[in-house]
Scaffold this motif. Structure first.
Motif, mmCIF file in Angstrom:
data_model
loop_
_atom_site.group_PDB
_atom_site.id
_atom_site.type_symbol
_atom_site.label_atom_id
_atom_site.label_comp_id
_atom_site.label_asym_id
_atom_site.label_seq_id
_atom_site.Cartn_x
_atom_site.Cartn_y
_atom_site.Cartn_z
ATOM 1 N N HIS A 332 0.854 -1.177 -0.092
ATOM 2 C CA HIS A 332 -0.176 0.103 0.084
ATOM 3 C C HIS A 332 0.888 1.320 0.077
ATOM 4 N N ARG A 333 1.820 1.192 0.897
ATOM 5 C CA ARG A 333 2.643 2.326 0.765
ATOM 6 C C ARG A 333 3.674 2.612 -0.550
ATOM 7 N N GLU A 334 3.849 1.427 -1.149
ATOM 8 C CA GLU A 334 4.653 1.705 -2.415
ATOM 9 C C GLU A 334 3.647 2.175 -3.625
ATOM 10 N N HIS A 335 2.491 1.701 -3.296
ATOM 11 C CA HIS A 335 1.354 2.007 -4.402
ATOM 12 C C HIS A 335 1.075 3.577 -4.096
ATOM 13 N N ARG A 336 0.860 4.276 -3.006
ATOM 14 C CA ARG A 336 0.802 5.367 -2.636
ATOM 15 C C ARG A 336 1.960 6.319 -3.007
ATOM 16 N N GLU A 337 3.080 5.872 -2.703
ATOM 17 C CA GLU A 337 4.289 6.559 -3.330
ATOM 18 C C GLU A 337 4.466 6.833 -4.557
#
Length: 359
Positions: A332-337
Protein backbone atom coordinates in the motif's frame (compact mmCIF):
# COMPACT_ATOMS: atom_id res chain seq x y z
CA UNK A 1 -1.30 -103.74 43.10
CA UNK A 2 2.28 -103.24 41.92
CA UNK A 3 3.12 -102.25 38.35
CA UNK A 4 4.00 -105.30 36.28
CA UNK A 5 7.53 -105.27 34.89
CA UNK A 6 8.16 -106.27 31.29
CA UNK A 7 10.83 -108.95 31.65
CA UNK A 8 11.57 -108.94 27.91
CA UNK A 9 12.21 -105.22 27.99
CA UNK A 10 14.38 -105.55 31.09
CA UNK A 11 16.41 -108.30 29.43
CA UNK A 12 16.79 -106.20 26.26
CA UNK A 13 17.99 -103.21 28.27
CA UNK A 14 20.56 -105.38 29.99
CA UNK A 15 21.96 -106.39 26.61
CA UNK A 16 22.45 -102.77 25.44
CA UNK A 17 26.23 -102.21 25.16
CA UNK A 18 27.77 -99.56 27.36
CA UNK A 19 26.28 -97.66 30.29
CA UNK A 20 22.71 -96.48 29.86
CA UNK A 21 22.23 -92.68 29.70
CA UNK A 22 20.42 -91.03 32.58
CA UNK A 23 18.21 -89.00 30.22
CA UNK A 24 17.14 -89.07 26.61
CA UNK A 25 16.19 -91.91 24.34
CA UNK A 26 17.57 -95.45 24.64
CA UNK A 27 17.73 -97.45 21.40
CA UNK A 28 17.00 -101.17 21.37
CA UNK A 29 18.11 -102.24 17.88
CA UNK A 30 16.60 -105.57 16.80
CA UNK A 31 17.75 -106.58 13.29
CA UNK A 32 14.99 -106.92 10.68
CA UNK A 33 14.76 -110.12 8.68
CA UNK A 34 11.95 -109.17 6.28
CA UNK A 35 9.73 -106.24 5.28
CA UNK A 36 12.12 -103.40 6.07
CA UNK A 37 13.37 -100.27 4.28
CA UNK A 38 16.78 -98.63 4.70
CA UNK A 39 16.48 -94.88 5.29
CA UNK A 40 19.54 -92.63 5.46
CA UNK A 41 20.08 -90.13 8.27
CA UNK A 42 20.40 -87.38 5.66
CA UNK A 43 16.65 -87.82 5.15
CA UNK A 44 15.54 -88.81 8.66
CA UNK A 45 17.46 -85.89 10.23
CA UNK A 46 17.16 -83.38 7.37
CA UNK A 47 17.31 -79.90 8.99
CA UNK A 48 15.14 -78.19 6.35
CA UNK A 49 12.46 -80.82 5.71
CA UNK A 50 9.30 -80.95 7.79
CA UNK A 51 8.36 -84.14 9.64
CA UNK A 52 5.45 -84.59 7.25
CA UNK A 53 7.81 -84.49 4.25
CA UNK A 54 10.18 -86.98 5.91
CA UNK A 55 7.28 -89.34 6.68
CA UNK A 56 5.92 -89.10 3.13
CA UNK A 57 9.42 -89.79 1.77
CA UNK A 58 9.75 -92.91 3.94
CA UNK A 59 6.28 -94.08 2.85
CA UNK A 60 7.18 -93.59 -0.84
CA UNK A 61 10.53 -95.32 -0.39
CA UNK A 62 8.83 -98.37 1.16
CA UNK A 63 6.40 -98.82 -1.75
CA UNK A 64 7.26 -101.15 -4.67
CA UNK A 65 7.94 -99.80 -8.13
CA UNK A 66 4.96 -98.96 -10.28
CA UNK A 67 2.71 -97.87 -7.40
CA UNK A 68 0.90 -94.57 -7.96
CA UNK A 69 2.20 -91.87 -5.60
CA UNK A 70 0.09 -88.91 -6.65
CA UNK A 71 -1.55 -86.59 -4.16
CA UNK A 72 -4.89 -88.40 -4.18
CA UNK A 73 -3.26 -91.85 -4.06
CA UNK A 74 -1.15 -90.87 -1.02
CA UNK A 75 -4.14 -89.21 0.65
CA UNK A 76 -5.99 -92.52 0.37
CA UNK A 77 -3.09 -94.32 2.10
CA UNK A 78 -2.20 -91.69 4.75
CA UNK A 79 -4.11 -89.74 7.37
CA UNK A 80 -2.80 -86.40 6.14
CA UNK A 81 -4.97 -84.31 3.86
CA UNK A 82 -4.24 -83.43 0.26
CA UNK A 83 -2.90 -79.96 1.11
CA UNK A 84 -0.27 -81.28 3.55
CA UNK A 85 0.71 -84.06 1.15
CA UNK A 86 1.06 -81.57 -1.72
CA UNK A 87 3.26 -79.31 0.43
CA UNK A 88 5.40 -82.31 1.47
CA UNK A 89 5.86 -83.38 -2.16
CA UNK A 90 6.96 -79.85 -3.08
CA UNK A 91 9.57 -79.94 -0.28
CA UNK A 92 10.91 -83.31 -1.48
CA UNK A 93 11.05 -82.01 -5.05
CA UNK A 94 12.92 -78.87 -3.94
CA UNK A 95 15.66 -80.96 -2.27
CA UNK A 96 15.99 -83.48 -5.11
CA UNK A 97 14.38 -86.54 -3.50
CA UNK A 98 11.42 -86.47 -5.88
CA UNK A 99 11.59 -85.64 -9.58
CA UNK A 100 9.22 -85.78 -12.53
CA UNK A 101 10.88 -86.60 -15.88
CA UNK A 102 9.25 -86.53 -19.32
CA UNK A 103 10.12 -89.60 -21.38
CA UNK A 104 9.25 -90.68 -24.92
CA UNK A 105 7.96 -94.18 -25.55
CA UNK A 106 8.88 -96.16 -28.70
CA UNK A 107 5.40 -95.40 -30.01
CA UNK A 108 6.22 -91.69 -29.96
CA UNK A 109 3.93 -90.78 -27.06
CA UNK A 110 5.37 -88.72 -24.21
CA UNK A 111 4.75 -89.74 -20.60
CA UNK A 112 5.78 -88.30 -17.24
CA UNK A 113 7.74 -90.61 -14.95
CA UNK A 114 7.86 -89.99 -11.20
CA UNK A 115 11.36 -90.76 -9.87
CA UNK A 116 12.25 -91.02 -6.18
CA UNK A 117 15.97 -91.06 -5.30
CA UNK A 118 16.90 -92.15 -1.78
CA UNK A 119 20.31 -90.40 -1.97
CA UNK A 120 20.27 -87.34 -4.28
CA UNK A 121 23.79 -86.16 -3.44
CA UNK A 122 25.31 -89.53 -4.40
CA UNK A 123 23.39 -89.42 -7.69
CA UNK A 124 24.86 -86.00 -8.48
CA UNK A 125 28.39 -87.12 -7.64
CA UNK A 126 28.24 -90.20 -9.85
CA UNK A 127 26.22 -88.51 -12.62
CA UNK A 128 22.79 -89.49 -13.90
CA UNK A 129 22.94 -93.15 -14.79
CA UNK A 130 20.27 -94.90 -16.78
CA UNK A 131 19.67 -98.62 -17.19
CA UNK A 132 20.88 -99.97 -20.50
CA UNK A 133 18.72 -102.11 -22.75
CA UNK A 134 20.37 -105.29 -23.97
CA UNK A 135 21.62 -104.67 -27.49
CA UNK A 136 20.19 -106.92 -30.19
CA UNK A 137 22.80 -109.01 -31.96
CA UNK A 138 23.87 -107.19 -35.09
CA UNK A 139 23.31 -109.08 -38.33
CA UNK A 140 26.53 -109.06 -40.27
CA UNK A 141 26.38 -109.15 -44.08
CA UNK A 142 27.83 -112.09 -45.92
CA UNK A 143 31.50 -111.62 -46.67
CA UNK A 144 33.73 -113.32 -49.20
CA UNK A 145 36.88 -114.87 -47.81
CA UNK A 146 39.94 -112.74 -48.38
CA UNK A 147 43.22 -114.63 -48.92
CA UNK A 148 45.68 -113.87 -46.14
CA UNK A 149 49.24 -112.96 -47.15
CA UNK A 150 51.94 -115.44 -46.33
CA UNK A 151 53.88 -114.65 -43.18
CA UNK A 152 57.34 -113.28 -43.75
CA UNK A 153 60.28 -114.23 -41.62
CA UNK A 154 61.71 -111.30 -39.70
CA UNK A 155 65.49 -110.99 -39.44
CA UNK A 156 67.15 -111.91 -36.18
CA UNK A 157 67.07 -109.19 -33.55
CA UNK A 158 64.21 -107.26 -35.22
CA UNK A 159 61.06 -106.52 -33.24
CA UNK A 160 57.83 -107.81 -34.70
CA UNK A 161 55.18 -105.04 -34.83
CA UNK A 162 51.92 -105.88 -33.08
CA UNK A 163 49.06 -106.89 -35.35
CA UNK A 164 46.77 -103.99 -36.30
CA UNK A 165 43.06 -103.91 -35.65
CA UNK A 166 40.77 -105.89 -37.86
CA UNK A 167 39.05 -103.38 -40.14
CA UNK A 168 37.16 -105.96 -42.14
CA UNK A 169 34.23 -106.19 -39.63
CA UNK A 170 31.91 -103.15 -39.45
CA UNK A 171 31.90 -101.27 -36.11
CA UNK A 172 29.10 -102.27 -33.77
CA UNK A 173 27.19 -99.17 -32.50
CA UNK A 174 26.93 -98.75 -28.71
CA UNK A 175 23.68 -99.86 -27.11
CA UNK A 176 21.11 -97.05 -26.87
CA UNK A 177 20.39 -95.48 -23.51
CA UNK A 178 16.99 -95.78 -21.89
CA UNK A 179 16.35 -92.04 -21.85
CA UNK A 180 18.94 -89.52 -22.97
CA UNK A 181 18.48 -86.11 -21.36
CA UNK A 182 20.97 -83.33 -22.13
CA UNK A 183 20.44 -81.75 -18.71
CA UNK A 184 20.75 -83.45 -15.29
CA UNK A 185 17.62 -84.63 -13.56
CA UNK A 186 17.81 -81.93 -10.92
CA UNK A 187 20.06 -79.32 -9.40
CA UNK A 188 20.78 -80.18 -5.74
CA UNK A 189 20.27 -77.52 -3.14
CA UNK A 190 22.41 -79.33 -0.54
CA UNK A 191 26.16 -79.40 -1.31
CA UNK A 192 27.68 -82.88 -1.54
CA UNK A 193 29.67 -84.15 1.46
CA UNK A 194 32.86 -83.98 -0.61
CA UNK A 195 32.52 -80.23 -1.23
CA UNK A 196 35.53 -78.29 0.09
CA UNK A 197 34.85 -76.68 3.45
CA UNK A 198 35.99 -73.13 4.18
CA UNK A 199 39.04 -72.90 6.40
CA UNK A 200 38.27 -72.30 10.09
CA UNK A 201 38.61 -68.77 11.41
CA UNK A 202 41.89 -68.11 13.24
CA UNK A 203 41.96 -67.70 17.00
CA UNK A 204 41.67 -64.00 17.94
CA UNK A 205 44.73 -62.27 19.34
CA UNK A 206 45.10 -59.03 21.32
CA UNK A 207 46.15 -55.90 19.48
CA UNK A 208 48.70 -54.99 22.18
CA UNK A 209 49.75 -58.12 24.10
CA UNK A 210 51.08 -57.45 27.58
CA UNK A 211 52.39 -59.73 30.36
CA UNK A 212 49.38 -58.78 32.52
CA UNK A 213 46.92 -60.02 29.87
CA UNK A 214 48.94 -63.21 29.43
CA UNK A 215 48.94 -63.95 33.18
CA UNK A 216 45.22 -63.22 33.55
CA UNK A 217 44.29 -65.40 30.56
CA UNK A 218 46.46 -68.28 31.80
CA UNK A 219 44.91 -68.12 35.26
CA UNK A 220 41.38 -68.04 33.83
CA UNK A 221 41.96 -71.09 31.60
CA UNK A 222 43.64 -73.04 34.39
CA UNK A 223 40.73 -72.30 36.75
CA UNK A 224 38.04 -73.61 34.36
CA UNK A 225 38.29 -77.17 35.75
CA UNK A 226 36.98 -75.93 39.11
CA UNK A 227 33.75 -74.81 37.45
CA UNK A 228 33.48 -77.60 34.83
CA UNK A 229 35.56 -80.78 35.34
CA UNK A 230 35.17 -81.57 31.61
CA UNK A 231 37.36 -78.54 30.81
CA UNK A 232 40.56 -79.96 32.31
CA UNK A 233 43.14 -78.65 29.84
CA UNK A 234 46.75 -79.56 29.31
CA UNK A 235 49.55 -77.00 29.43
CA UNK A 236 49.87 -77.16 25.64
CA UNK A 237 46.17 -76.40 25.17
CA UNK A 238 46.34 -73.53 27.67
CA UNK A 239 49.31 -71.94 25.88
CA UNK A 240 47.44 -72.30 22.57
CA UNK A 241 44.21 -70.69 23.91
CA UNK A 242 45.82 -67.86 25.92
CA UNK A 243 45.80 -65.32 23.01
CA UNK A 244 42.05 -65.82 22.51
CA UNK A 245 41.22 -65.15 26.17
CA UNK A 246 43.63 -62.20 26.18
CA UNK A 247 41.74 -60.71 23.21
CA UNK A 248 38.51 -60.93 25.23
CA UNK A 249 40.10 -59.30 28.28
CA UNK A 250 41.62 -56.56 26.11
CA UNK A 251 38.13 -55.70 24.90
CA UNK A 252 37.04 -55.03 28.51
CA UNK A 253 35.22 -58.37 28.93
CA UNK A 254 34.85 -59.26 32.61
CA UNK A 255 36.56 -62.54 33.60
CA UNK A 256 33.27 -63.86 35.02
CA UNK A 257 31.58 -63.19 31.67
CA UNK A 258 34.38 -65.01 29.82
CA UNK A 259 34.18 -67.96 32.24
CA UNK A 260 30.39 -68.11 31.91
CA UNK A 261 30.61 -68.12 28.11
CA UNK A 262 33.13 -70.97 28.10
CA UNK A 263 31.43 -73.22 30.68
CA UNK A 264 27.69 -72.80 29.97
CA UNK A 265 25.70 -75.48 28.12
CA UNK A 266 28.53 -77.93 27.46
CA UNK A 267 27.80 -80.97 25.25
CA UNK A 268 27.71 -84.42 26.78
CA UNK A 269 29.99 -86.20 26.35
CA UNK A 270 32.67 -83.58 25.64
CA UNK A 271 35.32 -85.24 23.49
CA UNK A 272 37.57 -82.29 22.53
CA UNK A 273 37.40 -79.50 25.15
CA UNK A 274 40.20 -77.44 23.57
CA UNK A 275 38.44 -77.37 20.16
CA UNK A 276 35.18 -76.31 21.80
CA UNK A 277 36.87 -73.47 23.68
CA UNK A 278 38.65 -72.33 20.51
CA UNK A 279 35.33 -72.24 18.63
CA UNK A 280 33.58 -70.25 21.36
CA UNK A 281 36.46 -67.79 21.76
CA UNK A 282 36.44 -67.19 17.98
CA UNK A 283 32.72 -67.20 17.19
CA UNK A 284 31.50 -65.26 20.27
CA UNK A 285 34.21 -62.58 20.39
CA UNK A 286 32.58 -59.29 21.49
CA UNK A 287 33.32 -56.03 19.66
CA UNK A 288 35.72 -53.49 21.20
CA UNK A 289 34.20 -51.35 23.93
CA UNK A 290 33.52 -47.89 22.60
CA UNK A 291 34.45 -44.67 24.39
CA UNK A 292 32.07 -42.26 26.08
CA UNK A 293 32.18 -39.84 23.15
CA UNK A 294 31.02 -42.60 20.79
CA UNK A 295 27.92 -43.24 22.92
CA UNK A 296 26.67 -39.63 22.89
CA UNK A 297 23.76 -38.82 20.62
CA UNK A 298 24.66 -36.81 17.51
CA UNK A 299 23.86 -33.08 17.74
CA UNK A 300 20.76 -32.09 15.87
CA UNK A 301 21.08 -29.41 13.20
CA UNK A 302 20.14 -25.99 14.55
CA UNK A 303 16.97 -24.57 12.98
CA UNK A 304 16.68 -20.76 12.75
CA UNK A 305 13.18 -19.53 13.62
CA UNK A 306 12.14 -16.12 12.30
CA UNK A 307 10.53 -14.10 15.13
CA UNK A 308 7.16 -12.39 15.01
CA UNK A 309 7.01 -8.59 14.50
CA UNK A 310 4.13 -6.08 14.81
CA UNK A 311 3.34 -3.86 11.84
CA UNK A 312 3.87 -0.16 12.58
CA UNK A 313 0.76 0.84 10.62
CA UNK A 314 -1.93 -1.85 11.16
CA UNK A 315 -0.53 -3.68 14.23
CA UNK A 316 -0.73 -6.99 12.37
CA UNK A 317 1.70 -9.78 13.43
CA UNK A 318 4.11 -11.04 10.80
CA UNK A 319 7.44 -12.89 10.70
CA UNK A 320 10.48 -10.80 9.94
CA UNK A 321 14.06 -10.58 11.28
CA UNK A 322 13.60 -6.80 11.85
CA UNK A 323 10.61 -4.64 12.80
CA UNK A 324 8.77 -2.68 10.09
CA UNK A 325 5.62 -3.05 8.05
CA UNK A 326 3.68 -6.12 6.93
CA UNK A 327 3.42 -7.09 3.30
CA UNK A 328 0.03 -5.47 2.68
CA UNK A 329 1.15 -2.20 4.24
CA UNK A 330 4.37 -2.24 2.23
CA UNK A 331 2.45 -2.74 -0.99
CA UNK A 332 0.00 0.00 0.00
CA UNK A 333 2.85 2.40 0.84
CA UNK A 334 4.61 1.60 -2.45
CA UNK A 335 1.36 2.17 -4.38
CA UNK A 336 0.74 5.47 -2.58
CA UNK A 337 4.30 6.68 -3.12
CA UNK A 338 4.05 5.78 -6.77
CA UNK A 339 0.75 7.65 -7.12
CA UNK A 340 2.14 10.74 -5.31
CA UNK A 341 5.21 10.69 -7.52
CA UNK A 342 3.03 10.52 -10.63
CA UNK A 343 0.77 13.35 -9.42
CA UNK A 344 3.80 15.48 -8.60
CA UNK A 345 5.22 14.92 -12.07
CA UNK A 346 1.90 15.76 -13.71
CA UNK A 347 1.59 18.90 -11.60
CA UNK A 348 5.07 19.99 -12.59
CA UNK A 349 4.37 19.39 -16.26
CA UNK A 350 1.11 21.34 -15.95
CA UNK A 351 2.91 24.31 -14.42
CA UNK A 352 5.52 24.22 -17.17
CA UNK A 353 2.78 24.23 -19.83
CA UNK A 354 1.00 27.15 -18.17
CA UNK A 355 4.26 29.15 -18.03
CA UNK A 356 4.88 28.60 -21.71
CA UNK A 357 1.32 29.65 -22.57
CA UNK A 358 1.59 32.88 -20.54
CA UNK A 359 4.85 33.74 -22.21
Amino acid sequence: MDTQQNTALTRALAEVPGPLPTSGVIHIAIPHTDRFTIVGNHLAQHPDLSCTAVGIAVRIQSLPQGIEIGIKALAARCREGEKRIAAALRELEAFGYLQRVRDRLPSGRFITRTVFCNQPTALVRSGPTAPQQPAAPARRPAQTPVPMPAPTTAPAGARTPPPGPDTSAPPVPPPPLFAAHPAPLFVPLVPPPTAPKPPPAPLPRPDEPTPELDRAATALLSDLRRHAPQLTLSETDIRHLVPGVAAWLERAAHPDAVRRTLTTDLPHPLRHPAKLLKHRLTALLPPPLRGAHDLTAPARPRITVTPFQTCDDCDRAFRSPAPGHCRDCREHREHREHREHREHREHREHRSEATRTAA
